[in-house]
Design a protein around this motif. Structure first.
Motif, short mmCIF file in Angstrom:
data_model
loop_
_atom_site.label_atom_id
_atom_site.label_comp_id
_atom_site.label_asym_id
_atom_site.label_seq_id
_atom_site.Cartn_x
_atom_site.Cartn_y
_atom_site.Cartn_z
N LEU A 47 0.84 -1.20 0.00
CA LEU A 47 0.00 0.00 0.00
C LEU A 47 0.87 1.24 0.00
N ARG A 48 0.74 2.04 -1.06
CA ARG A 48 1.52 3.27 -1.16
C ARG A 48 0.83 4.42 -0.44
N PHE A 53 -6.33 1.26 -1.07
CA PHE A 53 -7.23 0.36 -0.33
C PHE A 53 -8.27 -0.30 -1.23
N HIS A 54 -8.73 0.41 -2.25
CA HIS A 54 -9.79 -0.16 -3.09
C HIS A 54 -9.33 -1.38 -3.89
N SER A 55 -8.04 -1.55 -4.05
CA SER A 55 -7.54 -2.71 -4.81
C SER A 55 -6.92 -3.78 -3.90
N ASP A 67 3.63 -0.57 6.82
CA ASP A 67 4.85 0.24 6.72
C ASP A 67 5.45 0.29 5.32
N PHE A 68 4.83 -0.37 4.34
CA PHE A 68 5.40 -0.36 2.99
C PHE A 68 5.51 1.06 2.43
N HIS A 69 4.54 1.92 2.73
CA HIS A 69 4.56 3.29 2.17
C HIS A 69 5.84 4.03 2.54
#
Length: 130
Positions: A47-48, A53-55, A67-69
């Motif tokens: 998740l950036r 979130f929709h995908s 924490d990926f963002h």
């Protein structure tokens, strides 16, 4: 990702302080502790931002930024080369942009829908099935 990298660091530190022969002999050389590459086999939740979130295919109670963002934005850099294979809990809109694979963040590489990498004279391959 943070918890994975923290676990790798704990393992590395433990190996640095453990003699290679497994005994408590302090004169023994430390065990080898190099971790050259980390292979994440899905569910990295790439998740950036909140628009992703929709995908993301998870129940609403599991939708959290994680924490990926921070790695995507460059605030953090993966401490070891990380190769990821997409799972069923990824931001599919982002990974579809990298169908043939590519860098998703500094030092984090997505293998793509199907890809092969040659690392350290070893071949790694993977497939992401949607």
């Amino acid at each position: 990702l943070d918890s994975i990298y923290d676990a790798l660091e704990s393992y590395r530190v433990q190996k640095l302080t453990t003699p290679s022969n497994g005994n408590a002999d302090p004169s023994a050389p430390p065990a080898k502790n190099n971790i050259d590459v980390l292979l994440c086999c899905g569910d990295v939740q790439t998740l950036r931002n909140t628009a992703d979130f929709h995908s993301l295919n998870v129940p609403p109670k599991y939708k959290a930024m994680g924490d990926f963002h921070a790695y995507y934005s460059g605030q953090k850099v993966a401490p070891v080369l990380t190769i990821m294979i997409g799972g069923n809990h990824e931001s599919s809109n982002y990974l579809q942009e990298l169908f043939y694979g590519g860098w998703v963040a500094p030092n984090i590489y997505y293998l793509g829908a199907a890809g092969v990498l040659n690392l350290c004279k070893r071949t790694s391959s993977g497939s992401t099935i949607s």
